[in-house]
Design an enzyme around this catalytic site. Structure first.
Site, PDB file in Angstrom:
ATOM      1  N   HIS B 124       0.950  -0.940  -0.124  1.00 32.08           N
ATOM      2  CA  HIS B 124      -0.057   0.111   0.251  1.00 32.08           C
ATOM      3  C   HIS B 124       1.113   1.281  -0.231  1.00 32.08           C
ATOM      4  O   HIS B 124       1.816   1.093   0.345  1.00 32.08           O
ATOM      5  CB  HIS B 124      -0.557   0.046   1.436  1.00 32.08           C
ATOM      6  CG  HIS B 124      -2.270   0.801   1.505  1.00 32.08           C
ATOM      7  ND1 HIS B 124      -1.684   2.077   2.079  1.00 32.08           N
ATOM      8  CD2 HIS B 124      -2.804   0.649   1.368  1.00 32.08           C
ATOM      9  CE1 HIS B 124      -2.918   2.726   1.871  1.00 32.08           C
ATOM     10  NE2 HIS B 124      -4.065   1.293   1.213  1.00 32.08           N
ATOM     11  N   ASP B 201       2.940  -4.323   8.254  1.00 29.25           N
ATOM     12  CA  ASP B 201       1.817  -3.555   7.861  1.00 29.25           C
ATOM     13  C   ASP B 201       0.740  -4.926   7.946  1.00 29.25           C
ATOM     14  O   ASP B 201       0.201  -5.583   7.118  1.00 29.25           O
ATOM     15  CB  ASP B 201       1.637  -3.241   6.916  1.00 29.25           C
ATOM     16  CG  ASP B 201       0.538  -2.293   5.864  1.00 29.25           C
ATOM     17  OD1 ASP B 201      -0.848  -2.661   7.119  1.00 29.25           O
ATOM     18  OD2 ASP B 201       0.471  -1.672   4.694  1.00 29.25           O
ATOM     19  N   GLN B 204      -4.300  -5.048   6.946  1.00 28.68           N
ATOM     20  CA  GLN B 204      -6.072  -6.157   6.479  1.00 28.68           C
ATOM     21  C   GLN B 204      -6.265  -6.908   7.104  1.00 28.68           C
ATOM     22  O   GLN B 204      -7.106  -8.405   7.894  1.00 28.68           O
ATOM     23  CB  GLN B 204      -5.195  -6.469   4.979  1.00 28.68           C
ATOM     24  CG  GLN B 204      -5.934  -5.222   3.820  1.00 28.68           C
ATOM     25  CD  GLN B 204      -6.933  -5.247   3.579  1.00 28.68           C
ATOM     26  OE1 GLN B 204      -7.867  -5.210   4.409  1.00 28.68           O
ATOM     27  NE2 GLN B 204      -7.612  -4.045   3.811  1.00 28.68           N
ATOM     28  N   CYS B 365      -4.461   2.823  -3.553  1.00 32.19           N
ATOM     29  CA  CYS B 365      -3.429   2.837  -3.439  1.00 32.19           C
ATOM     30  C   CYS B 365      -2.154   1.955  -3.593  1.00 32.19           C
ATOM     31  O   CYS B 365      -1.559   1.994  -2.449  1.00 32.19           O
ATOM     32  CB  CYS B 365      -3.508   3.736  -1.634  1.00 32.19           C
ATOM     33  SG  CYS B 365      -4.800   4.498  -1.361  1.00 32.19           S
TER      34      CYS B 365
HETATM   35  C1  LIG Z   1      -2.094  -2.743   3.621  1.00 33.89           C
HETATM   36  C2  LIG Z   1      -2.850  -1.323   3.983  1.00 33.89           C
HETATM   37  N1  LIG Z   1      -1.591  -0.881   4.388  1.00 33.89           N
HETATM   38  C3  LIG Z   1      -2.147   0.689   4.605  1.00 33.89           C
HETATM   39  C4  LIG Z   1      -3.278   1.397   4.451  1.00 33.89           C
HETATM   40  C5  LIG Z   1      -3.544   2.310   5.723  1.00 33.89           C
HETATM   41  O1  LIG Z   1      -4.520   2.650   5.888  1.00 33.89           O
HETATM   42  P1  LIG Z   1      -5.190   4.058   7.135  1.00 33.89           P
HETATM   43  O2  LIG Z   1      -5.041   4.630   5.986  1.00 33.89           O
HETATM   44  O3  LIG Z   1      -5.871   3.428   8.022  1.00 33.89           O
HETATM   45  O4  LIG Z   1      -3.397   4.885   7.807  1.00 33.89           O
HETATM   46  C6  LIG Z   1      -4.354   0.568   4.541  1.00 33.89           C
HETATM   47  C7  LIG Z   1      -5.739   0.764   4.261  1.00 33.89           C
HETATM   48  O5  LIG Z   1      -6.200   1.345   3.278  1.00 33.89           O
HETATM   49  C8  LIG Z   1      -4.005  -1.276   3.718  1.00 33.89           C
HETATM   50  O6  LIG Z   1      -5.076  -1.401   3.499  1.00 33.89           O
END
Ligand SMILES: Cc1ncc(COP(=O)(O)O)c(C=O)c1O
Lengths: 150, 407
Positions: B124, B201, B204, B365
Site C-alpha cells: 500500500h 503492515d 488487512q 493505493c
Molecule cells: C494494506 C494496507 N496498509 C495500509 C493502509 C492504510 O491504513 P490507514 O489509511 O487506516 O492508515 C491500508 C488501508 O487502506 C491497507 O489496506
C-alpha cells in the site's frame, strides 16, 4: 427510467465503443495530456488551430472509463471547426453543467448534445471522468502540456 | 470446535446493513476499505462523548479518571489481542499510516546513507511513500521484492535482497488489493537470521487472522482500528520494547515528556514517549469495544466463515465469461479483485452501485502493483463475515447485467 440509464445512455455507450476522432493527430500544432491520478484515466488531446483561431482538427487518444472516453469523443465532435473562444466558453458551460449549476433546459447555452452529461453531478466520483478531456483541451489551448484533475 | 457463526444473528449487530442504497437492499462488499461497525462499538464511542468526554492522564476529577481507566483498559485489550509482553509496547496512533510514519521518522532517523530498507511490490502507498521520503532525507535506499502473476511474494528474490546494509524489512501481511496472505513467519525468520528487524503492515490482516507478536517474534506491527470493526482515526503501532526504548520521539509536545525546562527536556517512558498530544480517546475506547466484539465471535470462526465466502465467491466469478480475477494466491483472505473485458473498473463500480452493491474500483493505493499487472485499476469486492452467499449471487447477477449493457 432508472438513474443508471441516465448516466449510461446509449449515446455514451456507443461513443465509448466507437470513439470519434480517436488517435494521434498528424500535423497538429497544440497538444496536452490530461491525467486523473485517482483513477489512472489518461488522455491526450491534439489540436490544429489556424492562425485566425479556428479549431481545424481535433483528436484524442488514451484510456479511461466509458464516461471519460465518451465525453472526450463527443467533445471532439462538438468542437471541430469551432472558434477557440467558443470552445473556451463551452468548457465553462460544461463545467457548470457537471456541477449541476447549469440547467441546460432553462439557461441559454451552446452545449447541444453534450447536455447528455447533465445527470453526472449526482455522481460526484464520476464528475472528474467527464471533465478530463476538457481540462486537457484547455491545457492545449493555453500551452500547458500536462493537466491533472487533482 | 465451536459452532459456526450464525450469520443472520451477526448481521443484526450491524444496523447499517439494514438499509436501502439506490433503492435496493444495501450489499456491502468494501470491507477492505473499512469494515462496518457493530452497535457495541458505536455505543462505546457515543457513550464516551455523551457521558464521559473528559481528557485522559491529566484530570484529578471523576470524569477524567473514568476516561483514563477506559483508555488504559483499551490498551490492555490490544496487548492481549496481540499477545504483546507489556501494554507499554502498544502505541496508539492515528492509524496504520501514522504507525508506519512513526517508525520511518523515529527508527529511520538513525539510518545512514546507503542503508537499505526492503519492501515488496504489493505494498500500500502507506508502506512505500514514508520510506521514499526517508530515502530523500537520509540517503537510504529502498529495495523492492517482486511477486509472481498470482500475486505471491517471491521469497528467494526477497532473500537475495537482504545484505549487510539492510536495516529493515517492511512488508504487508495481507495485500489489500489482492488478498494475498504473505508467509510472514518465513519472512521474519529470514530477516532475523541476519539480525534485521521486521515491520508488518497488518491493516488487512488484523481482522482475518490471529496475530501473536511473541510467537511471530515481529519487531513492529501496524494496524488501523477502522479495519477491525472499530472507529476511524485511530490505530496501533506495536513495537518491541528493546527497539522502542532506543528510538527518539516522533511527534513532540504535551503528554510525552517527563519534565520540560528551557535548559533540558526529558521524555516520558513508553508508551507516552510516542503519544504526544491529546489522543483520540473515544476512538481508543471504541477500538477496545471492537476487540471485545471480535473476541466474542472468535477470530477462528470469523476466518472459517470468510474462507467459505472466498471459496464460493471465487468459483462464482470463475463462471463469468470475460472476467479475469486479479489476485489468485493460494493463501488468500476474502478479497475478490477482478477486471472485465472492455469495461473500465470505474464503470463497473458505478453500475454495481446502481444495484445497491458497494465495491471499490481504482488502484487501491497500490499503483506500483497495478503497474506490475499492467492494469490502470481493478474492481474489488472485499467480503467480511457479515456477507452472505446470496449477496455473492446478487453480485454475479449485477456483473452480468453490466456486461450486457456494454455488449
Ligand atoms: C494494506 C494496507 N496498509 C495500509 C493502509 C492504510 O491504513 P490507514 O489509511 O487506516 O492508515 C491500508 C488501508 O487502506 C491497507 O489496506
Amino acid at each position: 427510467m432508472s438513474s443508471q440509464m441516465e448516466l449510461y445512455q446509449q449515446v455514451i455507450l456507443e461513443h465509448n465503443k466507437r470513439p470519434r476522432n480517436f488517435g494521434k493527430l498528424e500535423g497538429g500544432n497544440r497538444a496536452a495530456e490530461g491525467f486523473n491520478p485517482l483513477c489512472g484515466d489518461h488522455l491526450r488531446v491534439y489540436l490544429e488551430v489556424t492562425a485566425d483561431g479556428i479549431i481545424q482538427q481535433i483528436a484524442f487518444e488514451g484510456s479511461g472509463c466509458a464516461i471519460c472516453k465518451a465525453s472526450a469523443s463527443m467533445m471532439t465532435v462538438a468542437l471541430k471547426g469551432a472558434k477557440v473562444e467558443v470552445a473556451q466558453a463551452m468548457f465553462g458551460e460544461f463545467q457548470r453543467l457537471l456541477k449541476g449549476e447549469l440547467n441546460p433546459e432553462s439557461a441559454p447555452n451552446q452545449l447541444g448534445k453534450l447536455k447528455i452529461f447533465s445527470g453526472i453531478w449526482q455522481y460526484p466520483a464520476r464528475v472528474k471522468c467527464a471533465a478530463l478531456a476538457w481540462h486537457a483541451l484547455s491545457g492545449a489551448l493555453s500551452n500547458q502540456p500536462t493537466v491533472s484533475t487533482e | 470446535m465451536s459452532p459456526p457463526l450464525d450469520i443472520q444473528a451477526v448481521r443484526r449487530d450491524f444496523p447499517v446493513l439494514d438499509q436501502m442504497a439506490r433503492g435496493k437492499p444495501l450489499i456491502y462488499m468494501d470491507s477492505a476499505a473499512t469494515t462496518l461497525k457493530p452497535t457495541s462499538v458505536v455505543e462505546a464511542v457515543t457513550e464516551h462523548y455523551r457521558m464521559g468526554a473528559a481528557n485522559v492522564h491529566r484530570g484529578v476529577h471523576f470524569l477524567s479518571e473514568e476516561a483514563t481507566r477506559k483508555f488504559d483498559a483499551s490498551r490492555e485489550k490490544v496487548r492481549a489481542f496481540l499477545n504483546a509482553k507489556e501494554a507499554a509496547e502498544v502505541i496508539f496512533t492515528s492509524g496504520t499510516t501514522g504507525a508506519i510514519n512513526l517508525v520511518a521518522h523515529s527508527f529511520g532517523s538513525r539510518l545512514k546513507p546507503g542503508d537499505e530498507i526492503i519492501i515488496s511490490e504489493m505494498e500500500h502507498h502507506s508502506n512505500i511513500v514514508p520510506w521514499q521520503l526517508l530515502c530523500e532525507r537520509q540517503g537510504t535506499i529502498l529495495r523492492v521484492a517482486p511477486i509472481n502473476d498470482a500475486g505471491e511474494l517471491l521469497l528467494p528474490e526477497l532473500e537475495q535482497l537482504i545484505n549487510a546494509r539492510t536495516r529493515l524489512v517492511s512488508i504487508v501481511a495481507v495485500s489489500n488489493a489482492l488478498g494475498t496472505i504473505n508467509p510472514i513467519e518465513q519472512i521474519i525468520a529470514m530477516a532475523h537470521s541476519r539480525d534485521i528487524p521486521v515491520l508488518l503492515d497488518c491493516a488487512q490482516a488484523v481482522a482475518h487472522k490471529a496475530l501473536d507478536v511473541q510467537v511471530l517474534g515481529v519487531d513492529f506491527l501496524a494496524f488501523s482500528a477502522h479495519k477491525l470493526f472499530g472507529p476511524t482515526g485511530v490505530g496501533v503501532l506495536y513495537g518491541r520494547r528493546a527497539l522502542l526504548d532506543t528510538m527518539p520521539p516522533f511527534l513532540s509536545g504535551g503528554d510525552m515528556i517527563r519534565s520540560v525546562s528551557f535548559a533540558k527536556t526529558t521524555y516520558a517512558d513508553l508508551p507516552a514517549k510516542f503519544e504526544a498530544g491529546t489522543p483520540h480517546i473515544a476512538g481508543v475506547i471504541g477500538l477496545g469495544a471492537a476487540i471485545d466484539y471480535v473476541n466474542a465471535l472468535g477470530l477462528e470462526r470469523i476466518a472459517t466463515a470468510e474462507a467459505e465466502l472466498l471459496h464460493y465467491g471465487t468459483s462464482c466469478l470463475r463462471q463469468i465469461k470475460g472476467l479475469q480475477q486479479v489476485g489468485t494466491a493460494a493463501q488468500k483472505t476474502s478479497i475478490l479483485g477482478f477486471t472485465l473485458d472492455d469495461i473500465h473498473p470505474h464503470d463497473i463500480g458505478t453500475l454495481l452501485d446502481q444495484e445497491g452493491i458497494a465495491i471499490r474500483a481504482g488502484h487501491h493505493c497500490t499503483q506500483p502493483l497495478m503497474q506490475r499487472f499492467g492494469l490502470p485499476a481493478t474492481a474489488r469486492a472485499s467480503l467480511a463475515f457479515y456477507n452472505t452467499k446470496a449477496e455473492i449471487d446478487a453480485l454475479v447477477v449485477a456483473i452480468e447485467k453490466t456486461q450486457r449493457l456494454f455488449a
